[in-house]
Design a protein around this motif. Structure first.
Motif, short mmCIF file in Angstrom:
data_model
loop_
_atom_site.label_atom_id
_atom_site.label_comp_id
_atom_site.label_asym_id
_atom_site.label_seq_id
_atom_site.Cartn_x
_atom_site.Cartn_y
_atom_site.Cartn_z
N THR A 94 12.91 0.41 -10.30
CA THR A 94 12.91 -1.06 -10.40
C THR A 94 12.52 -1.47 -9.09
N CYS A 95 13.30 -0.99 -7.92
CA CYS A 95 13.20 -1.32 -6.81
C CYS A 95 12.12 -1.10 -5.82
N ASN A 96 11.36 0.26 -6.23
CA ASN A 96 10.44 0.61 -5.41
C ASN A 96 9.07 0.39 -6.05
N ILE A 97 9.02 0.26 -7.28
CA ILE A 97 7.91 0.22 -7.80
C ILE A 97 7.51 -1.11 -8.72
N ALA A 98 8.46 -1.29 -9.54
CA ALA A 98 8.20 -2.66 -10.27
C ALA A 98 8.37 -4.16 -9.57
N LEU A 99 9.57 -4.22 -8.85
CA LEU A 99 9.58 -5.58 -8.21
C LEU A 99 8.49 -5.75 -7.11
N PRO A 100 8.24 -4.75 -6.34
CA PRO A 100 7.32 -4.83 -5.26
C PRO A 100 5.99 -5.31 -5.62
N GLN A 101 5.58 -5.26 -6.89
CA GLN A 101 4.21 -5.61 -7.32
C GLN A 101 4.05 -7.16 -7.22
N LEU A 102 5.35 -7.78 -7.16
CA LEU A 102 5.21 -9.05 -6.89
C LEU A 102 4.45 -9.65 -5.36
N MET A 103 4.33 -8.53 -4.61
CA MET A 103 3.61 -8.77 -3.27
C MET A 103 2.11 -8.76 -3.62
N TRP A 104 1.54 -8.50 -4.65
CA TRP A 104 0.32 -8.79 -5.00
C TRP A 104 0.03 -10.48 -4.70
N LEU A 105 0.91 -11.02 -4.90
CA LEU A 105 0.81 -12.57 -4.88
C LEU A 105 0.95 -13.07 -3.57
N ARG A 106 -0.36 -13.70 -3.24
CA ARG A 106 -0.08 -14.35 -1.54
C ARG A 106 1.16 -15.48 -1.52
N ARG A 107 1.24 -16.24 -2.48
CA ARG A 107 2.26 -17.18 -2.35
C ARG A 107 3.71 -16.27 -2.26
N PHE A 108 3.78 -15.31 -2.79
CA PHE A 108 5.03 -14.49 -2.49
C PHE A 108 4.88 -13.96 -1.06
N ALA A 151 0.78 -1.16 -0.09
CA ALA A 151 -0.04 0.00 -0.01
C ALA A 151 0.71 1.10 0.09
N THR A 152 1.92 1.46 1.20
CA THR A 152 2.57 2.68 1.00
C THR A 152 3.56 2.63 -0.20
N GLY A 153 3.85 1.12 -0.91
CA GLY A 153 4.69 1.61 -1.97
C GLY A 153 3.93 2.20 -3.31
N LEU A 154 2.46 2.09 -3.23
CA LEU A 154 1.78 2.64 -4.37
C LEU A 154 1.36 4.07 -3.96
N ILE A 155 1.59 4.07 -2.65
CA ILE A 155 1.45 5.75 -2.63
C ILE A 155 2.65 6.64 -3.09
N VAL A 156 3.78 5.77 -2.90
CA VAL A 156 5.11 6.43 -3.27
C VAL A 156 5.15 6.37 -4.87
N ALA A 157 4.48 5.33 -5.60
CA ALA A 157 4.68 5.52 -7.02
C ALA A 157 3.70 6.70 -7.46
N TYR A 158 2.49 6.72 -6.74
CA TYR A 158 1.77 7.98 -7.01
C TYR A 158 2.58 8.92 -6.85
N GLY A 159 3.23 9.36 -5.82
CA GLY A 159 4.23 10.67 -5.66
C GLY A 159 5.17 10.65 -6.84
#
Lengths: 473, 180
Positions: free
Chosen positions: A360-374, A315-323
């Motif tokens: 890459t580190c703050n926006i792209a890769l953290p999207q993996l956290m949408w996956l429960r398995r991750f 969630a906070t990563g998405l706020i940062v992406a919005y910033g």
């Protein structure tokens, strides 16, 4: 979210809700107390602890060397010069203080929201806050060049008849950070008093009884004291919440009050706060995952905690992406030549690589956290926490260094290459942080025992029960 | 002041918070007032049972916060207007919006310190020695997994034999005498 794919017979999953449990089943008041206090009260210090402690201690040696050389030679040993006068010192300051913010978020904001799962991780998240603030606070102090005159920042009746200038965000920062450090220490200590009482009572060595006895200030668990203690905890949480939001906002004002392209923007306060919490949760995971493994605390710091922290990071990563996207949009929409150039320079200028590392580190890769398995994979979450911390460091690097290298006037452009002393000081604070943390987990209760007891089902008072015949819970 | 001697009170040990709360309610309705419960974590019902409802921590915190606010805002105003007036980009000396941030931080600082140390002071802590620690079963249980009710000898209703039989009727694990 129900955990449908979790095995049905997994004891860590509550069959009623389908969620991972916050605390493993079958624990009693005594067992949670023993599980936490044994780490501190044992006379046997694990070999792995010594290894880490000595390693971290030797990195503190590097810090001391770097600081000694700095005090002898001055800040010229760093890469700071015109136009980049802020450099690593301010990057590291903002990075460290941001890390600290997750500790306050966990201990204060999640307490106000009655998030019971925070109880097992709040103590060491608070410790993390304090040690991060120690590392952070050092940087502005050594950056001023003559740290022994640091007290000039505070208003005091001096023989020079001089007073601070209160219209400057840099002076606001002094009050924000010093208040933050003080309140964090007080909150941490007050929260620890009942547990120190437990350690005093359970310790078998004279030294332990004396030291913990002194620190516990005679806590005896009187319910009158508990009521006041609970009020004070709630009040401190209620005070720490606006405090933590204000601290990083004030830090962002250090930048946004300046007229530098890329700094002079109103999105900075909320986006700095979100970024701070983002990196802080990453650091909690970086610490919690090895600790629960090393001390076998999987019963108390469960997959539920890791899963929940991953969600907060997402969630906070998405706020940062919005910033970040607002910055890009505003540099175009402002129709300001300099803002437009600043963004182009950030992405494709000589230091453009750092911008793409951060994306890459703050926006792209953290999207993996949408996956429960991750999220429930402890090893992958550990790697992700390192990735996010790296990304957040680069965010501050981009804001400080890339913006300053090329401002309005091409004749004053420059570049920035950190020196070995810059790196040594940064590495040294990582060592100091780890060193203090090793001391903390060995000497103080890293999980709040009294709060764990409250979370057990038998802690509730049952009104309907027959008190005289009941054998006890 | 001479050291008090004799019996501080009678202490009953219970296994569960439910038993403690019921015993405390019984003691309160039997007329005992000088008593205290000792628990390993906060049991609000027990505090209510012995008639402790209000604590002054919030008030102390409020006063501290207001003092902090006044202290910093006053200091800033005094410095900027009288002690060390500086012309910063033509702004008025009393440019109060800029003073809000430090005043806000000091409100929190003073309120937080007042809440924390006010709480300790209202509890009468630090107090390393207290008679209840003399009970042989107290230190092994009160901070781990046992629940205690102590009826104090200063209570006008306290009478060693009668109070002991009252406590024993509450089905405790044990009732012990606590010395000063």
């Amino acid at each position: 979210m129900a955990t449908k794919d979790a095995p049905v017979n997994n004891p860590m999953v509550d069959p009623a809700t389908g969620e991972y449990r916050v605390i493993a089943p079958g624990h009693t008041f005594k067992s949670v107390t023993e599980e936490v206090s044994r780490i501190v009260l044992t006379s046997h210090t694990p070999l792995g602890w010594w290894f880490g402690f000595v390693l971290a201690g030797s990195i503190v040696g590097i810090l001391l060397t770097a600081l000694t050389w700095l005090f002898l030679k001055g800040v010229g040993i760093w890469a700071i010069t015109v136009p980049v006068a802020w450099g690593f010192a301010i990057i590291n300051f903002v990075w460290w203080i941001g890390i600290g913010h997750a500790g306050t978020l966990i201990s204060a904001i999640l307490l106000l929201f009655k998030q019971g799962w925070r109880n097992s991780i709040n103590r060491f998240a608070e410790a993390m806050t304090i040690f991060a603030v120690v590392c952070a606070g050092m940087f502005p102090l050594i950056h001023v060049g003559r740290p022994w005159l640091g007290y000039w920042l505070f208003p005091y009746p001096s023989s020079m008849n001089y007073w601070p200038q209160f219209r400057s965000p840099l002076v606001w920062d002094v009050f924000a950070v010093s208040t933050y450090a003080t309140i964090s220490v007080v909150f941490w200590y007050i929260g620890m008093i009942p547990d120190l009482g437990t350690l005093r009572d359970r310790s078998t060595s004279r030294l332990g009884q004396f030291t913990y006895g002194l620190l516990a200030v005679g806590w005896r668990g009187s319910v009158r004291h508990w009521v006041r203690y609970e009020t004070a905890s709630l009040l401190l949480a209620g005070l720490a919440t606006p405090l933590v939001l204000s601290v990083h906002s004030v830090i962002s004002l250090d930048f946004s009050v300046a007229l530098m392209p890329g700094w002079h923007t109103t999105i900075f306060p909320p986006y700095f706060v979100a970024g701070a919490i983002y990196s802080g949760f990453a650091m909690v995971l970086t610490l919690a995952i090895p600790i629960r493994r090393f001390y076998h605390l999987e019963d108390l710091i469960t997959i539920r905690h890791i899963d929940n922290m991953a969600k907060v990071m997402l969630a906070t990563g998405l706020i940062v992406a919005y910033g970040y996207s607002t910055e890009i949009f505003m540099s175009w929409y402002s129709a300001s030549h300099w803002e437009y150039f600043m963004m182009w320079n950030r992405m494709f200028g000589p230091m453009g690589w750092s911008y793409w590392v951060l994306i890459t580190c703050n926006i792209a890769l953290p999207q993996l956290m949408w996956l429960r398995r991750f999220r429930v994979n402890v090893g992958l979450m550990f790697l992700m926490s390192i990735v996010v911390n790296t990304g957040m460091w680069f965010e501050r690097f981009v804001i400080v260094a890339t913006s300053l290298t090329r401002d309005y006037l091409p004749s004053s452009w420059g570049t920035y290459r950190a020196t070995k002393w810059d790196y040594a000081t940064f590495l040294g604070t990582l060592g100091l942080f780890t060193f203090l943390f090793f001391l903390f987990v060995r000497l103080l209760p890293m999980i709040p025992m009294s709060e764990l007891r409250m979370m057990l089902p038998q802690a509730k008072v049952r009104e309907k029960a027959e008190p005289l015949t009941e054998a006890g819970d | 002041m001479p050291l008090p001697e004799g019996v501080y009170g009678l202490m009953a040990e219970f296994d569960s918070p439910t038993q403690l709360v019921h015993a405390a309610r019984a003691a309160h309705s039997a007329g005992y007032r000088r008593m205290d419960c000792y628990t390993p974590y906060p049991v609000e019902e027990a505090a209510a049972a012995i008639g402790f409802h209000r604590d002054e921590v919030s008030l102390v915190c409020l006063i501290g916060g207001l003092l902090g606010l006044a202290a910093m805002f006053g200091l800033e105003t005094w410095i900027a207007v009288w002690a060390y007036p500086l012309n910063i980009a033509g702004r008025p000396y009393f440019s109060w919006p800029a003073f809000v941030v430090p005043a806000y931080e000091w409100t929190i600082l003073w309120a937080g310190l007042s809440a924390a140390f006010g709480m300790l002071a209202l509890c009468g802590l630090p107090k390393p020695y207290h008679p209840v620690f003399n009970a042989p079963n107290f230190r092994s249980g009160a901070s781990t997994d046992k629940f205690f009710l102590c009826l104090e000898s200063t209570d006008p209703k306290f009478e060693a034999g009668e109070t002991r039989s009252f406590l024993e009727a509450q089905a405790p694990i044990s009732v012990v005498e606590v010395e000063y």
